[in-house]
Design an enzyme around this catalytic site. Sequence first.
Site, short mmCIF file in Angstrom:
data_model
loop_
_atom_site.label_atom_id
_atom_site.label_comp_id
_atom_site.label_asym_id
_atom_site.label_seq_id
_atom_site.Cartn_x
_atom_site.Cartn_y
_atom_site.Cartn_z
CG ASP A 193 -75.06 -41.97 -33.83
OD1 ASP A 193 -75.65 -43.07 -33.77
OD2 ASP A 193 -75.60 -40.93 -34.25
CG HIS A 226 -70.06 -63.57 -34.02
ND1 HIS A 226 -69.73 -64.00 -32.75
CD2 HIS A 226 -70.68 -62.37 -33.86
CE1 HIS A 226 -70.12 -63.08 -31.87
NE2 HIS A 226 -70.69 -62.10 -32.52
CG ASP A 278 -73.40 -57.79 -34.67
OD1 ASP A 278 -74.40 -58.22 -34.07
OD2 ASP A 278 -72.24 -58.15 -34.41
#
Lengths: 277, 277
Positions: B139, B62, B157
Amino acid sequence: MQLWCTENETEYLGLTTRVKETLFAGKSEFQDVAVVDTYQFGRMLVLDGVFQTSIAEEFVYHEMIAHIPLFIHPNPKKVLVIGGGDGGAVREVVRHDTVEKVEMVEIDGLVVEVSKKYLPQISKAMLENNPKLDLKIGDGIGHMAAAENEYDVIIVDCSDPIGPGEGLFTHAFYQNVYKALKPDGLFVQQTESPFYHQPLIRRLSKDIKDIFPIHEMYLAHIPIYPGGMHCFTIGSKKYASKDVDLSNRQKLETKYYNEELQKAAFALPNFVKELIK
Amino acid sequence: MQLWCTENETEYLGLTTRVKETLFAGKSEFQDVAVVDTYQFGRMLVLDGVFQTSIAEEFVYHEMIAHIPLFIHPNPKKVLVIGGGDGGAVREVVRHDTVEKVEMVEIDGLVVEVSKKYLPQISKAMLENNPKLDLKIGDGIGHMAAAENEYDVIIVDCSDPIGPGEGLFTHAFYQNVYKALKPDGLFVQQTESPFYHQPLIRRLSKDIKDIFPIHEMYLAHIPIYPGGMHCFTIGSKKYASKDVDLSNRQKLETKYYNEELQKAAFALPNFVKELIK
């Protein structure tokens, strides 16, 4: 039936890889020695159940344990390798034009024998009796205790600090390494994973700092060691990584090592810095 | 009975870790979602059997997916995160003083829900409804197709390029990323392991180079991904990693990322350079 070979890095973590066939499985005076042919990595040397090296990715470990210290020293002529029975470290060391002689002291003759037979790409320098190489089967700890002011660079290419490798991670051993080095010498040792071996790394860093004016650590990504982050520790009497100037040095063809990594490999994540502070 | 959870990185390689208990196991419209408590890593999120993140080492992924691109951009104000349902990436993004707004579009509401419940350390910014954060369940591909000239930095990510993540590794998607970025914007994407996913990385590097004037890659050591070497790919319209000047930038407390790594992480082994050439 599928055969899988699993190394347990810790009690709770393993890396497992599918095996085509077992090429050799034997027992020396010191350890279990095996060579398996794997689908992922090709042939792999396994000692006491621990993955040591494999055809597919051995270049990472062997280039990084050899070239980084040999380029920190401005003119390494005489080198000692302790362990490294597969021959990969000395294969890289003899490529350096400055190196006139590399002594290698491996405790387990069976590892050398098996590597010569099953891993010829790795054991090349031993197989070809490279004229720079002086290979002895014997005790590295005793050899180090007897040596004085002799080597420019010492490479401790040991297995894990349990079994035959245990005595290579002690304060007494590091004192002998200091004594065996010339006044501007340096040594490197593979020192496991900063994720999984923190007490060990904390202790050996303290020991090395206690003895050597310069203590440094660098990292490489080794696929067959779970966690992938592997560290190498340097104790040096004079030369530091930040002062390396590669402009007039030999250029080597390599698959992992390069000039940027000569310095960038020493950029440590904060938790690793903290660990060796 | 001992329970072990194994991720197969390839057909022939797995990482296996011992499980204390399964805290959650369910199925969303998109994938199997599980949280297991492990001895080695603490709680771990597993999607379709693939290890995603864990309490013990999530900081590596992260910090590195967020801080590296956010410091390459001299003044990132508006950020988009695609995926990142555990909340770890946005937790790091909102720490940047320059950032005024971060939109996050995650396709799988169950991942967000489960992360909020079982991984509060990671999902912190989502849990606390951080005022900079605008979280949408939806989406990412459609969101990107609709956006134009909007973001300074985009962080993709995503999970592996099979299942819901598949469409995030295409030429068409990267064209929409380009369009969604401001004229000096840049994006980063997690792009798997340069050891094990070479055809994928070769293809996406070609696609990104085709669209963006600047294409770069950097590495981090991620313990729960077998092989450990994980790469992140950047496509940038203007700013390159080598030009970063951190002297007047915010200092962040971090466990992995630091100023040296901001550049050193871009020093690639030769076989990786070759792969993306």
